[in-house]
Enzyme design. Structure first.
Site, PDB file in Angstrom:
ATOM      1  N   CYS A 115       0.820  -1.226   0.000  1.00 36.84           N
ATOM      2  CA  CYS A 115       0.000   0.000   0.000  1.00 36.84           C
ATOM      3  C   CYS A 115       0.847   1.266   0.000  1.00 36.84           C
ATOM      4  O   CYS A 115       0.404   2.312  -0.459  1.00 36.84           O
ATOM      5  CB  CYS A 115      -0.928   0.002   1.209  1.00 36.84           C
ATOM      6  SG  CYS A 115      -1.990  -1.437   1.229  1.00 36.84           S
ATOM      7  N   HIS A 263      -3.980   6.924   1.037  1.00 35.93           N
ATOM      8  CA  HIS A 263      -4.157   5.597   0.442  1.00 35.93           C
ATOM      9  C   HIS A 263      -5.561   5.124   0.797  1.00 35.93           C
ATOM     10  O   HIS A 263      -5.985   5.232   1.955  1.00 35.93           O
ATOM     11  CB  HIS A 263      -3.096   4.640   0.981  1.00 35.93           C
ATOM     12  CG  HIS A 263      -3.484   3.203   0.830  1.00 35.93           C
ATOM     13  ND1 HIS A 263      -3.830   2.667  -0.384  1.00 35.93           N
ATOM     14  CD2 HIS A 263      -3.616   2.198   1.743  1.00 35.93           C
ATOM     15  CE1 HIS A 263      -4.149   1.388  -0.208  1.00 35.93           C
ATOM     16  NE2 HIS A 263      -4.034   1.086   1.064  1.00 35.93           N
ATOM     17  N   ASN A 293     -10.013  -1.007  -2.332  1.00 38.53           N
ATOM     18  CA  ASN A 293      -8.606  -0.746  -2.011  1.00 38.53           C
ATOM     19  C   ASN A 293      -7.753  -1.334  -3.135  1.00 38.53           C
ATOM     20  O   ASN A 293      -7.719  -2.549  -3.312  1.00 38.53           O
ATOM     21  CB  ASN A 293      -8.301  -1.403  -0.658  1.00 38.53           C
ATOM     22  CG  ASN A 293      -6.863  -1.266  -0.221  1.00 38.53           C
ATOM     23  OD1 ASN A 293      -5.977  -0.957  -1.025  1.00 38.53           O
ATOM     24  ND2 ASN A 293      -6.613  -1.508   1.051  1.00 38.53           N
TER      25      ASN A 293
HETATM   26  O1  UT7 Z   1      -4.572  -1.328   2.674  1.00 36.68           O
HETATM   27  C1  UT7 Z   1      -3.795  -1.975   3.610  1.00 36.68           C
HETATM   28  C2  UT7 Z   1      -4.201  -1.674   4.970  1.00 36.68           C
HETATM   29  N1  UT7 Z   1      -5.443  -2.313   5.275  1.00 36.68           N
HETATM   30  C3  UT7 Z   1      -6.242  -1.763   6.146  1.00 36.68           C
HETATM   31  O2  UT7 Z   1      -5.974  -0.692   6.619  1.00 36.68           O
HETATM   32  C4  UT7 Z   1      -7.459  -2.531   6.571  1.00 36.68           C
HETATM   33  C5  UT7 Z   1      -7.688  -2.327   8.022  1.00 36.68           C
HETATM   34  N2  UT7 Z   1      -8.797  -3.103   8.579  1.00 36.68           N
HETATM   35  C6  UT7 Z   1     -10.079  -2.916   8.199  1.00 36.68           C
HETATM   36  O3  UT7 Z   1     -10.366  -2.138   7.317  1.00 36.68           O
HETATM   37  C7  UT7 Z   1     -11.155  -3.653   8.959  1.00 36.68           C
HETATM   38  O4  UT7 Z   1     -10.561  -4.327  10.047  1.00 36.68           O
HETATM   39  C8  UT7 Z   1     -11.938  -4.658   8.073  1.00 36.68           C
HETATM   40  C9  UT7 Z   1     -12.833  -3.896   7.118  1.00 36.68           C
HETATM   41  C10 UT7 Z   1     -10.996  -5.555   7.335  1.00 36.68           C
HETATM   42  C11 UT7 Z   1     -12.825  -5.546   8.953  1.00 36.68           C
HETATM   43  O5  UT7 Z   1     -13.712  -4.728   9.711  1.00 36.68           O
HETATM   44  P1  UT7 Z   1     -13.848  -4.982  11.282  1.00 36.68           P
HETATM   45  O6  UT7 Z   1     -14.826  -3.998  11.749  1.00 36.68           O
HETATM   46  O7  UT7 Z   1     -12.469  -4.927  11.875  1.00 36.68           O
HETATM   47  O8  UT7 Z   1     -14.470  -6.419  11.342  1.00 36.68           O
HETATM   48  P2  UT7 Z   1     -13.894  -7.762  12.016  1.00 36.68           P
HETATM   49  O9  UT7 Z   1     -12.764  -8.305  11.213  1.00 36.68           O
HETATM   50  O10 UT7 Z   1     -13.660  -7.524  13.464  1.00 36.68           O
HETATM   51  O11 UT7 Z   1     -15.124  -8.724  11.881  1.00 36.68           O
HETATM   52  C12 UT7 Z   1     -16.380  -8.460  12.549  1.00 36.68           C
HETATM   53  C13 UT7 Z   1     -17.365  -9.524  12.176  1.00 36.68           C
HETATM   54  C14 UT7 Z   1     -16.843 -10.935  12.349  1.00 36.68           C
HETATM   55  O12 UT7 Z   1     -17.914 -11.746  12.774  1.00 36.68           O
HETATM   56  P3  UT7 Z   1     -18.102 -12.119  14.320  1.00 36.68           P
HETATM   57  O13 UT7 Z   1     -16.834 -12.837  14.716  1.00 36.68           O
HETATM   58  O14 UT7 Z   1     -18.281 -10.829  15.025  1.00 36.68           O
HETATM   59  O15 UT7 Z   1     -19.322 -12.980  14.317  1.00 36.68           O
HETATM   60  C15 UT7 Z   1     -16.446 -11.354  10.962  1.00 36.68           C
HETATM   61  O16 UT7 Z   1     -16.490 -12.735  10.736  1.00 36.68           O
HETATM   62  O17 UT7 Z   1     -17.704  -9.409  10.797  1.00 36.68           O
HETATM   63  C16 UT7 Z   1     -17.515 -10.669  10.131  1.00 36.68           C
HETATM   64  N3  UT7 Z   1     -17.087 -10.402   8.759  1.00 36.68           N
HETATM   65  C17 UT7 Z   1     -17.975 -10.211   7.770  1.00 36.68           C
HETATM   66  N4  UT7 Z   1     -19.308 -10.213   7.714  1.00 36.68           N
HETATM   67  C18 UT7 Z   1     -19.902  -9.966   6.529  1.00 36.68           C
HETATM   68  C19 UT7 Z   1     -15.843 -10.277   8.271  1.00 36.68           C
HETATM   69  N5  UT7 Z   1     -15.868  -9.993   6.963  1.00 36.68           N
HETATM   70  C20 UT7 Z   1     -17.184  -9.948   6.613  1.00 36.68           C
HETATM   71  C21 UT7 Z   1     -17.869  -9.704   5.408  1.00 36.68           C
HETATM   72  N6  UT7 Z   1     -19.214  -9.716   5.413  1.00 36.68           N
HETATM   73  N7  UT7 Z   1     -17.203  -9.427   4.244  1.00 36.68           N
END
Ligand code: UT7
Length: 336
Positions: A115, A263, A293
């Site tokens: 990135c 980014h 992204n």
């Molecule tokens: O470009 C390089 C740098 N990258 C970044 O900066 C990305 C940084 N991170 C993020 O943007 C976020 O952490 C994400 C968008 C990747 C994830 O969002 P989050 O709010 O951190 O969600 P999470 O990973 O904590 O997941 C929350 C819940 C989980 O379910 P449970 O365990 O609470 O039941 C996941 O399994 O959301 C679930 N989940 C989804 N649900 C529906 C994860 N991905 C999905 C999905 N659709 N695509």
């Protein structure tokens, strides 16, 4: 010592639009979750047979940038190509671009900083121009994410975020003192390398071993892994730090920013930075809603769009900032 400036910008994204609803047909996800957590509404994916690859998309963006810079492809002294999704394990994409653009035998360098790749590449271009070694450097960021993502529910935490596309800039020796790239600031913290990574195929994770180690295929190291919340927490801190570092190095303050191009990692990250620095909507450019992204391509695509939309004018202070896998993070401060 010379100074460098961006003389031409170009971008290219595949025609194929993939909406959140399209992804919901492949995995257990939904439009509401994706928009709420990331801001993304749709992204572009290469379609089999459309002729797009990481290198060819880079070339399409580069041709536009070269034309807008008002130079010929033979004026390019160096190609710097940033990607995490090259067409081949080796050689890198830079030499493909040299061949596809039919540029003499100019040097071609590949940057592997994910990135932060575009800013790292821009910094390389800036240094070569500053020393007087080169006059025109073609910098490209291009990614084909869709070719290597897990589009089952297992991969949903990663695969809904990333999109394909390319952006390019011609970086040229600046005639006007004070106009152009004022400084670049680069960092890394390799102890977090595996928090956002693709482990293989690689020399440590070769194909027969991957299959032998994972007969059930449930822990597959050839799809990207991201510890999303950990990456998010580090991102907001490092983005803020590196923007301030760049501003302070030039005796500037956040109120001097005319345009911040972060980014496009997650709209929530950009909004956090905007609120923290009390910037107006006009001072921050986001297009993750349309493209997801696109890693090394995200800044040059956004910068190109912002410029095309008349949001960047001569004399503006433009700030680029990135954070991602490595971890690596970087900023560039420019006087347009
Ligand atoms: O470009 C390089 C740098 N990258 C970044 O900066 C990305 C940084 N991170 C993020 O943007 C976020 O952490 C994400 C968008 C990747 C994830 O969002 P989050 O709010 O951190 O969600 P999470 O990973 O904590 O997941 C929350 C819940 C989980 O379910 P449970 O365990 O609470 O039941 C996941 O399994 O959301 C679930 N989940 C989804 N649900 C529906 C994860 N991905 C999905 C999905 N659709 N695509």
């Amino acid at each position: 010592m010379y100074q460098s400036k961006i003389a031409g910008l170009g971008s290219y994204v595949p025609e194929n639009v993939v909406t959140n609803d399209d992804l919901a047909k492949l995995m257990d996800t939904n439009d509401e979750w994706i928009q709420e957590r990331t801001g993304i509404k749709e992204r572009r994916h290469i379609k089999k047979g459309d002729g797009n690859t990481t290198a060819t998309m880079g070339v399409k963006a580069a041709k536009i940038a070269i034309e807008r810079a008002g130079i010929s492809k033979d004026d390019i002294d160096l190609i710097v190509f940033a990607t995490l999704s090259p067409d081949y394990y080796f050689p890198g994409g830079g030499v493909q671009v040299q061949d596809m653009l039919d540029i003499n035998t100019c040097p071609a360098l590949d940057v592997r900083n994910q990135c932060s790749g575009f800013i790292y590449a821009l910094s390389v271009a800036d240094q070569y121009i500053k020393t007087g070694m080169y006059q025109n450097v073609l910098v490209i960021g291009s990614e084909n994410h869709s070719g290597g993502l897990d589009f089952t529910t297992r991969g949903r935490g990663v695969s809904v975020i990333f999109g394909d596309g390319a952006g390019a800039a011609v970086v040229t020796r600046s005639d006007h003192n004070g106009q152009g790239i004022l400084s670049t600031h680069l960092h890394s913290e390799g102890k977090h390398a595996l928090e956002l990574s693709l482990k293989g195929p690689s020399t440590l994770h070769w194909v027969p071993e991957i299959i032998a180690e994972n007969p059930q295929g449930d822990d597959i190291p050839y799809y990207p892994y991201m510890n999303g919340q950990f990456v998010f927490k580090n991102a907001v801190v490092r983005f803020s730090e590196v923007i301030m570092e760049g501003l302070q190095a030039n005796g500037l303050d956040v109120k001097d920013i005319d345009m911040l191009i972060p980014h496009q990692a997650n709209l929530r990250i950009s909004q956090f930075i905007q609120q923290k620095f009390k910037l107006s909507d006009d001072q921050v450019y986001n297009n993750i809603q349309k493209y997801g992204n696109t890693t090394a391509a995200s800044i040059p695509i956004a910068l190109t769009e912002a410029w095309e939309n008349g949001k960047i004018k001569e004399g503006d202070t433009v700030v680029l900032a990135a954070f991602g896998s490595g971890f690596t993070w970087a900023s560039a401060i420019m006087k347009w």
